[in-house]
Design an enzyme around this catalytic site. Structure first.
Site, PDB file in Angstrom:
ATOM      1  N   THR A  64      42.653 -11.769   6.861  1.00  0.00           N
ATOM      2  CA  THR A  64      42.753 -10.321   6.687  1.00  0.00           C
ATOM      3  C   THR A  64      44.184  -9.804   6.698  1.00  0.00           C
ATOM      4  O   THR A  64      44.452  -8.710   6.201  1.00  0.00           O
ATOM      5  CB  THR A  64      41.984  -9.589   7.791  1.00  0.00           C
ATOM      6  OG1 THR A  64      42.575  -9.913   9.068  1.00  0.00           O
ATOM      7  CG2 THR A  64      40.510  -9.988   7.793  1.00  0.00           C
ATOM      8  N   HIS A  95      39.522 -16.362   3.083  1.00  0.00           N
ATOM      9  CA  HIS A  95      40.651 -15.443   3.130  1.00  0.00           C
ATOM     10  C   HIS A  95      41.067 -15.217   4.581  1.00  0.00           C
ATOM     11  O   HIS A  95      40.290 -15.474   5.504  1.00  0.00           O
ATOM     12  CB  HIS A  95      40.261 -14.057   2.576  1.00  0.00           C
ATOM     13  CG  HIS A  95      39.644 -14.068   1.223  1.00  0.00           C
ATOM     14  ND1 HIS A  95      40.298 -13.600   0.104  1.00  0.00           N
ATOM     15  CD2 HIS A  95      38.405 -14.432   0.792  1.00  0.00           C
ATOM     16  CE1 HIS A  95      39.509 -13.689  -0.948  1.00  0.00           C
ATOM     17  NE2 HIS A  95      38.351 -14.202  -0.555  1.00  0.00           N
ATOM     18  N   GLU A  98      36.206 -13.306   4.858  1.00  0.00           N
ATOM     19  CA  GLU A  98      37.455 -12.848   5.455  1.00  0.00           C
ATOM     20  C   GLU A  98      37.497 -13.274   6.924  1.00  0.00           C
ATOM     21  O   GLU A  98      36.535 -13.068   7.666  1.00  0.00           O
ATOM     22  CB  GLU A  98      37.571 -11.321   5.371  1.00  0.00           C
ATOM     23  CG  GLU A  98      37.787 -10.775   3.973  1.00  0.00           C
ATOM     24  CD  GLU A  98      39.243 -10.826   3.546  1.00  0.00           C
ATOM     25  OE1 GLU A  98      40.089 -11.250   4.361  1.00  0.00           O
ATOM     26  OE2 GLU A  98      39.522 -10.436   2.395  1.00  0.00           O
ATOM     27  N   HIS A 140      41.809 -18.684  -0.902  1.00  0.00           N
ATOM     28  CA  HIS A 140      42.220 -17.681  -1.875  1.00  0.00           C
ATOM     29  C   HIS A 140      43.457 -18.151  -2.637  1.00  0.00           C
ATOM     30  O   HIS A 140      43.582 -17.937  -3.847  1.00  0.00           O
ATOM     31  CB  HIS A 140      42.496 -16.352  -1.155  1.00  0.00           C
ATOM     32  CG  HIS A 140      42.476 -15.170  -2.055  1.00  0.00           C
ATOM     33  ND1 HIS A 140      42.798 -13.899  -1.630  1.00  0.00           N
ATOM     34  CD2 HIS A 140      42.185 -15.036  -3.375  1.00  0.00           C
ATOM     35  CE1 HIS A 140      42.698 -13.057  -2.646  1.00  0.00           C
ATOM     36  NE2 HIS A 140      42.326 -13.718  -3.710  1.00  0.00           N
ATOM     37  N   ASP A 200      46.668 -16.806   1.336  1.00  0.00           N
ATOM     38  CA  ASP A 200      45.677 -17.012   2.396  1.00  0.00           C
ATOM     39  C   ASP A 200      44.737 -18.171   2.025  1.00  0.00           C
ATOM     40  O   ASP A 200      44.502 -18.423   0.850  1.00  0.00           O
ATOM     41  CB  ASP A 200      44.905 -15.720   2.687  1.00  0.00           C
ATOM     42  CG  ASP A 200      44.378 -15.000   1.449  1.00  0.00           C
ATOM     43  OD1 ASP A 200      45.061 -15.013   0.414  1.00  0.00           O
ATOM     44  OD2 ASP A 200      43.274 -14.431   1.521  1.00  0.00           O
TER      45      ASP A 200
END
Length: 255
Positions: A59, A57, A122, A160, A170
């Protein structure tokens, strides 16, 4: 409990006072940190599961601090196992053996509940900037460690957007999936692509890679985002490109 209190005092240099109360609730001396974690920030947002995927991912923030606030806030019901800062610091939030809440409504191949089968990472990136050298070096170290300890193949490393097509974008078109694949973290095909077999079905090719065909055009768009193809629906995809990646997936052990 004294160990937990000491951790909370140490975190005050990073987190605002209201968040410390939430972190105190989440803190537990039994946390099993991964061997490469530079820091542990226990998040309360998880449940038990096992690992067969790693989901990347970004952020969407300008720094790590707001992401940490969200990922450790009990009210957010959002978490990940790791966050890697722009400086290359690996922050662990949830034990690898627990089910972090990072992927939401998602599917990959036969996995209907991605959170139950994945580790979420992340990356401290706003979604429109290049991924920095320090961050990527830390990511590669972490992925190599996860691959070895969980016995993962190249098929296990996805974004993701791959598992939630049409809903998530993402880790952005700037993420270096080609470099990832060269290190064994994912698949890649460079042009020119071999001609596909006569009658090759693009949608079935996407499905063979792992994409959910509930929304075929969304899956096609996510394929383009990941593999560097044209961003569009099924009609815009190069069948040879899809066939090449599907063949690489089969060679890597996809059913």
């Amino acid at each position: 409990m004294n160990l937990c209190i000491d951790r909370i005092h140490a975190w005050r240099t990073w987190l605002a006072a209201p968040l410390v109360a939430g972190a105190l609730v989440a803190c537990t001396p039994a946390f099993k940190a991964g061997p490469l974690a530079d820091e542990v920030r226990p998040s309360p947002n998880y449940g038990a599961r096992r690992v067969s995927l790693v989901v990347i991912h970004h952020t969407s923030n300008g720094s790590a601090l707001p992401a940490l606030r969200t990922l450790t806030n009990p009210l957010s019901e959002v978490s990940a196992h790791y966050l890697i800062t722009r400086e290359g610091r690996i922050v662990q939030l949830v034990e690898e053996g627990e089910r972090a809440w990072h992927a939401g409504r998602s599917r990959w191949g036969s996995i209907n509940d991605v959170n139950s089968a994945s580790i979420g990472i992340e990356l401290d990136n706003d979604g429109v900037e290049p991924y920095g050298e320090a961050l990527m070096a830390a990511l590669y170290r972490l992925l190599a460690d996860l691959r070895a300890r969980h016995q993962l193949t190249a098929l296990a490393f996805v974004g993701h957007a791959d598992v939630a097509p049409g809903r998530k974008v993402d880790p952005s078109a700037l993420f270096p999936w080609s470099d990832m694949a060269q290190r064994g973290f994912g698949l890649w095909c460079d042009a020119p692509y071999p001609e596909p077999a006569a009658g090759f079905d693009v949608a079935l090719g996407l499905q063979a890679i792992g994409y959910d065909l509930g929304a075929p055009d969304a899956a096609a768009w996510s394929f383009g985002l990941h593999y560097g193809g044209r961003l569009g629906g099924l009609a815009e995809l190069d069948p040879a490109h899809v066939a090449c990646v599907a063949a690489a997936a089969r060679a890597a052990g996809a059913p």
